[in-house]
Design an enzyme around this catalytic site. Structure first.
Site, PDB file in Angstrom:
ATOM      1  CD  GLU A  86      -5.186   0.805  -0.772  1.00 14.66           C
ATOM      2  OE1 GLU A  86      -4.693   0.166   0.171  1.00 14.66           O
ATOM      3  OE2 GLU A  86      -4.562   1.638  -1.442  1.00 14.66           O
ATOM      4  CE  LYS A 283      -1.207   0.376   2.285  1.00 11.58           C
ATOM      5  NZ  LYS A 283      -2.216   0.587   1.248  1.00 11.58           N
ATOM      6  CG  ASP A 299      -0.120 -16.189   8.965  1.00  8.58           C
ATOM      7  OD1 ASP A 299      -0.404 -14.969   8.992  1.00  8.58           O
ATOM      8  OD2 ASP A 299       0.239 -16.820   9.965  1.00  8.58           O
ATOM      9  CG  HIS A 396      -5.738   6.399  -4.936  1.00 13.58           C
ATOM     10  ND1 HIS A 396      -5.008   6.530  -3.781  1.00 13.58           N
ATOM     11  CD2 HIS A 396      -5.365   5.217  -5.467  1.00 13.58           C
ATOM     12  CE1 HIS A 396      -4.228   5.484  -3.636  1.00 13.58           C
ATOM     13  NE2 HIS A 396      -4.430   4.676  -4.656  1.00 13.58           N
TER      14      HIS A 396
HETATM   15  C1  MEV Z   1      -1.368   3.038  -1.510  1.00 13.74           C
HETATM   16  O1  MEV Z   1      -2.089   1.977  -0.972  1.00 13.74           O
HETATM   17  C2  MEV Z   1       0.019   2.576  -1.906  1.00 13.74           C
HETATM   18  C3  MEV Z   1       0.958   3.662  -2.388  1.00 13.74           C
HETATM   19  O2  MEV Z   1       1.059   4.695  -1.404  1.00 13.74           O
HETATM   20  C4  MEV Z   1       2.294   3.012  -2.614  1.00 13.74           C
HETATM   21  C5  MEV Z   1       3.408   3.982  -2.936  1.00 13.74           C
HETATM   22  O3  MEV Z   1       3.341   5.142  -2.507  1.00 13.74           O
HETATM   23  O4  MEV Z   1       4.373   3.505  -3.559  1.00 13.74           O
HETATM   24  C6  MEV Z   1       0.434   4.309  -3.640  1.00 13.74           C
END
Ligand code: MEV
Length: 443
Positions: A86, A283, A299, A396
């Site tokens: 990513e 995430k 892992d 991004h």
């Molecule tokens: C993107 O991979 C991760 C984010 O969505 C985490 C977040 O929103 O805190 C930017």
């Protein structure tokens, strides 16, 4: 349909496997073999090692192996290897590492390193009888696994505790041994599973042969023996902290630093109380964690499963990080279970995992927990910092633009023009295609 079923696929050699795949699923495309072969390693011996990691291997699937320098962790400098597909993740880690560098960097502390395993079985006797028999049974189980534990004990690990429990909702005759272990620098899966299987065999033998058991007590069936990937006592803490005014120099958003810190704290609180936000928030933490877990060939599925269960340990899924502002003091902290190894398995076989550990100074599992927690917190800090200031899309889209330009085979000159143009225009696949067409038309 039937012609797409095959027996003995695993016994075919690599070429035959590719031919079968190509002829049954890719219209016999002759380019397939060439494409897959183009990713084989030029060193045939090394390719054989890579092939051996899994079954039915046809080729390698490359992912970027990157480095996030400038991580100061407990006063020591690290360049952290990260494997991730990513875009923006490594850039965000680097930026957060630099942000905290003049503010004493990251602090970490291992809280504990207990690993767990379970033996699930049915037994026909009563709970009272089991309770009375258990002290002797425990001695027997420990004795009958000394051949498995001797080496680990020499390194300071081994079986720590054996508890038994029942869960009537599973069955009236259901029993469980919940066993805790210290596994030193190994993740411990094989060690734990071997011991648990031996426990199962020993208990079966005991039920079949021990004196003084009645007919019901002879009934013992092992259901399964397996480690638990939920390790809520194998936990590391990482935090950053400073007086808010000290952030002034590094923040550089033009925002008032207090306003930034309070908005940041609210963003973390939202993730603490709202599961929809918590999942995305966590995430982001795992963006940083998984990338180093992968780079060291640990892992990541186990780490993720455990981390998410830990996030829900009080019954609601919450953020793994917390933020507090006490007077002028800002503190941002991550607490996460990480069951890792640095000495056996893939960590020692995969040449790039070996290199990752070398870059990190051959850390113990304990040190690796700390080195992995820091980029997790860094990612979370970087994501929240963007979210509460510029928004996430600006960064991004820069990376996205780069990927689209590469896709279209843009030249360095086109890339430079495109970057300038898309500072003020929305990036999309179509917009970039149109931009390049226009660029070519006027050249
Ligand atoms: C993107 O991979 C991760 C984010 O969505 C985490 C977040 O929103 O805190 C930017």
């Amino acid at each position: 349909m039937q012609e797409k079923v095959i027996s003995g696929f695993s016994k075919l050699d690599k070429k035959a496997k590719i031919n079968w795949l190509s002829s049954h699923f890719l219209d016999g495309d002759p380019a397939v073999e060439e494409q897959l072969a183009s990713f084989w390693h030029q060193d045939a011996a090394l390719q054989q090692v890579l092939d051996g990691f899994s079954e039915n291997t046809l080729s390698n699937f490359p992912l970027p192996f990157g480095i996030a320098p400038n991580f100061k962790i407990n006063g020591q400098m690290y360049a952290v290897p990260m494997v991730i597909e990513e875009s923006s993740v490594v850039a965000a880690a680097c930026s957060a590492a630099k942000f905290w560098l003049p503010l004493s960097g990251f602090h970490t502390e291992v809280i504990d390193t207990v690993k767990l395993g379970q033996l699930h079985f049915r037994w026909g006797g009563s709970q009272e009888r089991w309770e009375a028999l258990f002290p002797e049974l425990e001695k027997m189980l420990r004795l009958e696994t000394t051949h498995l534990t001797a080496n680990m004990e020499k390194r300071g690990g081994g079986i720590k505790d054996i508890k038994w429990l029942r869960k009537p909702e599973i069955g009236a005759d259901y029993f469980q041994l919940l066993v805790s272990f210290q596994t030193c620098d190994s993740m411990g899966a094989n060690f734990i599973n071997s011991i648990l299987e031996q426990f199962g065999a020993s208990l079966k033998q005991w039920a079949a042969t021990a004196n003084g058991l009645n007919q019901e007590e002879r009934q013992l069936e092992v259901i399964m023996a397996i480690l638990s990937n939920y390790t809520p006592e194998c936990v590391v803490k990482a935090w950053v902290e400073c007086e808010m005014a000290d952030m002034e120099k590094t923040l550089r958003t033009g925002d008032d630093v207090r306003h930034f810190c309070h908005k940041f704290e609210t963003a973390v609180n939202i993730a603490y109380h709202d599961p929809y936000r918590a999942v995305t928030h966590n995430k982001g933490i795992f963006n940083g964690i998984d990338a180093v877990v992968l780079a060291t060939a640990n892992d990541f599925r186990a780490i993720e499963a455990c981390g998410h269960a830990y996030a829900a340990r009080d019954g609601q899924y919450r953020s793994l990080s917390r933020c507090t502002i006490d007077g002028d003091h800002f503190r941002f902290e991550l607490e996460i279970p990480l069951a890792l190894g640095t000495v056996v398995g893939l960590t020692k076989l995969h040449p790039l995992a070996k290199l990752s550990l070398q870059i990190l100074g051959q850390p113990s599992a304990n040190e690796l927990m700390q080195v992995i927690a820091a980029p997790g917190l860094a990612q979370n800090f970087g994501a929240l910092r963007s979210l509460v200031t510029t928004g996430i899309q600006a960064g991004h889209m820069k990376m996205h633009l780069q990927n689209i330009l590469i896709h279209f085979g843009a030249t360095p000159a086109q890339m430079e023009e495109a970057r300038a143009y898309f500072e003020h225009h929305t990036v999309s696949f179509t917009a970039v295609r149109e931009f390049l067409a226009q660029y070519n038309a006027v050249q």
